[in-house]
Motif scaffolding. Structure first.
Motif, PDB file in Angstrom:
ATOM      1  N   SER A   1     -27.755  53.501  55.786  1.00 16.32           N
ATOM      2  CA  SER A   1     -26.612  53.418  56.701  1.00 16.32           C
ATOM      3  C   SER A   1     -26.725  54.456  57.816  1.00 16.32           C
ATOM      4  O   SER A   1     -26.321  54.188  58.947  1.00 16.32           O
ATOM      5  CB  SER A   1     -25.292  53.575  55.953  1.00 16.32           C
ATOM      6  N   LEU A   2     -27.302  55.606  57.522  1.00 15.98           N
ATOM      7  CA  LEU A   2     -27.508  56.612  58.559  1.00 15.98           C
ATOM      8  C   LEU A   2     -28.490  56.102  59.609  1.00 15.98           C
ATOM      9  O   LEU A   2     -28.228  56.210  60.816  1.00 15.98           O
ATOM     10  CB  LEU A   2     -28.014  57.914  57.935  1.00 15.98           C
ATOM     11  N   GLN A   3     -29.589  55.528  59.175  1.00 13.50           N
ATOM     12  CA  GLN A   3     -30.566  54.986  60.124  1.00 13.50           C
ATOM     13  C   GLN A   3     -29.964  53.862  60.960  1.00 13.50           C
ATOM     14  O   GLN A   3     -30.149  53.823  62.182  1.00 13.50           O
ATOM     15  CB  GLN A   3     -31.794  54.470  59.381  1.00 13.50           C
ATOM     16  N   ALA A   4     -29.247  52.953  60.322  1.00 15.51           N
ATOM     17  CA  ALA A   4     -28.643  51.834  61.053  1.00 15.51           C
ATOM     18  C   ALA A   4     -27.560  52.322  62.008  1.00 15.51           C
ATOM     19  O   ALA A   4     -27.451  51.813  63.134  1.00 15.51           O
ATOM     20  CB  ALA A   4     -28.067  50.819  60.073  1.00 15.51           C
ATOM     21  N   SER A   5     -26.779  53.315  61.606  1.00 17.75           N
ATOM     22  CA  SER A   5     -25.728  53.844  62.481  1.00 17.75           C
ATOM     23  C   SER A   5     -26.323  54.568  63.684  1.00 17.75           C
ATOM     24  O   SER A   5     -25.778  54.482  64.791  1.00 17.75           O
ATOM     25  CB  SER A   5     -24.818  54.789  61.703  1.00 17.75           C
TER      26      SER A   5
ATOM     27  N   ALA B   1     -21.231  59.991  60.544  1.00 16.26           N
ATOM     28  CA  ALA B   1     -20.535  61.074  59.840  1.00 16.26           C
ATOM     29  C   ALA B   1     -20.332  60.741  58.362  1.00 16.26           C
ATOM     30  O   ALA B   1     -20.590  61.581  57.488  1.00 16.26           O
ATOM     31  CB  ALA B   1     -19.191  61.348  60.517  1.00 16.26           C
ATOM     32  N   VAL B   2     -19.892  59.528  58.065  1.00 12.15           N
ATOM     33  CA  VAL B   2     -19.679  59.130  56.677  1.00 12.15           C
ATOM     34  C   VAL B   2     -21.001  59.147  55.915  1.00 12.15           C
ATOM     35  O   VAL B   2     -21.071  59.603  54.768  1.00 12.15           O
ATOM     36  CB  VAL B   2     -19.003  57.739  56.598  1.00 12.15           C
ATOM     37  N   SER B   3     -22.068  58.680  56.558  1.00 11.66           N
ATOM     38  CA  SER B   3     -23.378  58.642  55.896  1.00 11.66           C
ATOM     39  C   SER B   3     -23.893  60.042  55.587  1.00 11.66           C
ATOM     40  O   SER B   3     -24.427  60.288  54.504  1.00 11.66           O
ATOM     41  CB  SER B   3     -24.386  57.906  56.774  1.00 11.66           C
ATOM     42  N   VAL B   4     -23.729  60.963  56.534  1.00 12.67           N
ATOM     43  CA  VAL B   4     -24.202  62.336  56.319  1.00 12.67           C
ATOM     44  C   VAL B   4     -23.404  63.011  55.206  1.00 12.67           C
ATOM     45  O   VAL B   4     -23.984  63.675  54.336  1.00 12.67           O
ATOM     46  CB  VAL B   4     -24.137  63.145  57.636  1.00 12.67           C
ATOM     47  N   VAL B   5     -22.088  62.846  55.228  1.00 11.69           N
ATOM     48  CA  VAL B   5     -21.246  63.444  54.182  1.00 11.69           C
ATOM     49  C   VAL B   5     -21.587  62.845  52.819  1.00 11.69           C
ATOM     50  O   VAL B   5     -21.725  63.577  51.831  1.00 11.69           O
ATOM     51  CB  VAL B   5     -19.750  63.260  54.518  1.00 11.69           C
ATOM     52  N   ALA B   6     -21.744  61.535  52.766  1.00  7.77           N
ATOM     53  CA  ALA B   6     -22.076  60.885  51.490  1.00  7.77           C
ATOM     54  C   ALA B   6     -23.438  61.338  50.983  1.00  7.77           C
ATOM     55  O   ALA B   6     -23.596  61.609  49.788  1.00  7.77           O
ATOM     56  CB  ALA B   6     -22.056  59.368  51.656  1.00  7.77           C
ATOM     57  N   LEU B   7     -24.411  61.440  51.873  1.00 12.80           N
ATOM     58  CA  LEU B   7     -25.741  61.866  51.455  1.00 12.80           C
ATOM     59  C   LEU B   7     -25.725  63.306  50.948  1.00 12.80           C
ATOM     60  O   LEU B   7     -26.309  63.603  49.896  1.00 12.80           O
ATOM     61  CB  LEU B   7     -26.735  61.722  52.608  1.00 12.80           C
ATOM     62  N   ALA B   8     -25.022  64.187  51.642  1.00  7.22           N
ATOM     63  CA  ALA B   8     -24.942  65.585  51.204  1.00  7.22           C
ATOM     64  C   ALA B   8     -24.231  65.690  49.849  1.00  7.22           C
ATOM     65  O   ALA B   8     -24.693  66.409  48.951  1.00  7.22           O
ATOM     66  CB  ALA B   8     -24.220  66.424  52.251  1.00  7.22           C
TER      67      ALA B   8
ATOM     68  N   ALA C   1     -31.978  56.478  43.379  1.00  3.75           N
ATOM     69  CA  ALA C   1     -32.014  55.212  44.111  1.00  3.75           C
ATOM     70  C   ALA C   1     -30.600  54.702  44.414  1.00  3.75           C
ATOM     71  O   ALA C   1     -30.319  54.253  45.526  1.00  3.75           O
ATOM     72  CB  ALA C   1     -32.790  54.168  43.313  1.00  3.75           C
ATOM     73  N   LEU C   2     -29.712  54.786  43.445  1.00  2.46           N
ATOM     74  CA  LEU C   2     -28.350  54.291  43.646  1.00  2.46           C
ATOM     75  C   LEU C   2     -27.524  55.174  44.574  1.00  2.46           C
ATOM     76  O   LEU C   2     -26.689  54.676  45.333  1.00  2.46           O
ATOM     77  CB  LEU C   2     -27.623  54.178  42.301  1.00  2.46           C
ATOM     78  N   PHE C   3     -27.740  56.479  44.495  1.00  4.13           N
ATOM     79  CA  PHE C   3     -26.894  57.405  45.235  1.00  4.13           C
ATOM     80  C   PHE C   3     -27.432  57.776  46.607  1.00  4.13           C
ATOM     81  O   PHE C   3     -26.657  58.142  47.490  1.00  4.13           O
ATOM     82  CB  PHE C   3     -26.676  58.687  44.433  1.00  4.13           C
ATOM     83  N   CYS C   4     -28.733  57.722  46.813  1.00  3.23           N
ATOM     84  CA  CYS C   4     -29.302  58.231  48.074  1.00  3.23           C
ATOM     85  C   CYS C   4     -29.825  57.154  49.015  1.00  3.23           C
ATOM     86  O   CYS C   4     -29.813  57.353  50.226  1.00  3.23           O
ATOM     87  CB  CYS C   4     -30.411  59.231  47.770  1.00  3.23           C
ATOM     88  N   VAL C   5     -30.280  56.044  48.501  1.00  4.98           N
ATOM     89  CA  VAL C   5     -30.849  55.014  49.378  1.00  4.98           C
ATOM     90  C   VAL C   5     -29.788  54.406  50.301  1.00  4.98           C
ATOM     91  O   VAL C   5     -30.021  54.315  51.514  1.00  4.98           O
ATOM     92  CB  VAL C   5     -31.597  53.938  48.556  1.00  4.98           C
TER      93      VAL C   5
ATOM     94  N   TRP D   1     -17.464  58.591  41.815  1.00  2.00           N
ATOM     95  CA  TRP D   1     -17.206  58.914  43.226  1.00  2.00           C
ATOM     96  C   TRP D   1     -18.468  58.763  44.063  1.00  2.00           C
ATOM     97  O   TRP D   1     -18.427  58.230  45.171  1.00  2.00           O
ATOM     98  CB  TRP D   1     -16.664  60.333  43.364  1.00  2.00           C
ATOM     99  N   THR D   2     -19.590  59.235  43.542  1.00  2.00           N
ATOM    100  CA  THR D   2     -20.827  59.119  44.308  1.00  2.00           C
ATOM    101  C   THR D   2     -21.243  57.660  44.449  1.00  2.00           C
ATOM    102  O   THR D   2     -21.736  57.258  45.505  1.00  2.00           O
ATOM    103  CB  THR D   2     -21.971  59.915  43.658  1.00  2.00           C
ATOM    104  N   LEU D   3     -21.019  56.880  43.421  1.00  2.00           N
ATOM    105  CA  LEU D   3     -21.330  55.457  43.514  1.00  2.00           C
ATOM    106  C   LEU D   3     -20.399  54.773  44.520  1.00  2.00           C
ATOM    107  O   LEU D   3     -20.829  53.891  45.272  1.00  2.00           O
ATOM    108  CB  LEU D   3     -21.217  54.795  42.142  1.00  2.00           C
ATOM    109  N   GLY D   4     -19.150  55.190  44.559  1.00  2.00           N
ATOM    110  CA  GLY D   4     -18.214  54.658  45.558  1.00  2.00           C
ATOM    111  C   GLY D   4     -18.637  55.000  46.975  1.00  2.00           C
ATOM    112  O   GLY D   4     -18.575  54.155  47.882  1.00  2.00           O
ATOM    113  N   LEU D   5     -19.082  56.226  47.183  1.00  2.00           N
ATOM    114  CA  LEU D   5     -19.585  56.608  48.505  1.00  2.00           C
ATOM    115  C   LEU D   5     -20.822  55.804  48.878  1.00  2.00           C
ATOM    116  O   LEU D   5     -20.986  55.387  50.032  1.00  2.00           O
ATOM    117  CB  LEU D   5     -19.906  58.104  48.541  1.00  2.00           C
ATOM    118  N   SER D   6     -21.684  55.572  47.923  1.00  2.00           N
ATOM    119  CA  SER D   6     -22.875  54.762  48.178  1.00  2.00           C
ATOM    120  C   SER D   6     -22.487  53.331  48.519  1.00  2.00           C
ATOM    121  O   SER D   6     -23.114  52.690  49.365  1.00  2.00           O
ATOM    122  CB  SER D   6     -23.811  54.776  46.974  1.00  2.00           C
ATOM    123  N   TRP D   7     -21.472  52.814  47.858  1.00  2.00           N
ATOM    124  CA  TRP D   7     -21.005  51.465  48.128  1.00  2.00           C
ATOM    125  C   TRP D   7     -20.448  51.368  49.556  1.00  2.00           C
ATOM    126  O   TRP D   7     -20.710  50.390  50.276  1.00  2.00           O
ATOM    127  CB  TRP D   7     -19.946  51.081  47.095  1.00  2.00           C
TER     128      TRP D   7
END
Length: 104
Positions: free
Chosen positions: A18-22, A44-51, A9-13, A77-83
């Protein structure tokens, strides 16, 4: 196992939101005939963060076993990307809402 659900939930939602909104933001900008560089950057940021976050969760799932999940620097790092993705989602929603009300 509940810890894994919380991590998902924290890392993927946030990256998915953000991908949908972008993508919506990009469609809106392209419909207006503009290049849409910022929405593409958000995509691009959303796809990289999700992967990346899915990779971390996959490694956690494979190595957790009976010991459980140990949180480390990679999780920070993953939490930072999610943020970052969370804020991309907020900016995209605000930008879309602001410009939809201006268009008659």
């Amino acid at each position: 196992m509940p810890a894994l659900y919380i991590l998902i939930a924290l890392f993927c939602v946030p990256p998915v939101l953000s991908l949908q909104a972008s993508i919506r933001w990009f469609r809106h900008v392209r419909k207006r005939g503009r290049p849409g560089v910022w929405p593409l950057l958000g995509i691009a940021v959303s796809v990289v963060a999700l992967a990346f976050n899915l990779g971390v969760i996959g490694v956690d799932l494979a190595t957790s076993g009976t010991v459980g999940i140990e949180l480390g620097q990679i999780h920070a790092w993953t939490l930072g990307l999610s943020w970052i993705c969370f804020w991309i989602w907020i900016v995209a929603l605000v930008w879309l809402r602001r410009h939809r009300h201006k268009v008659y």
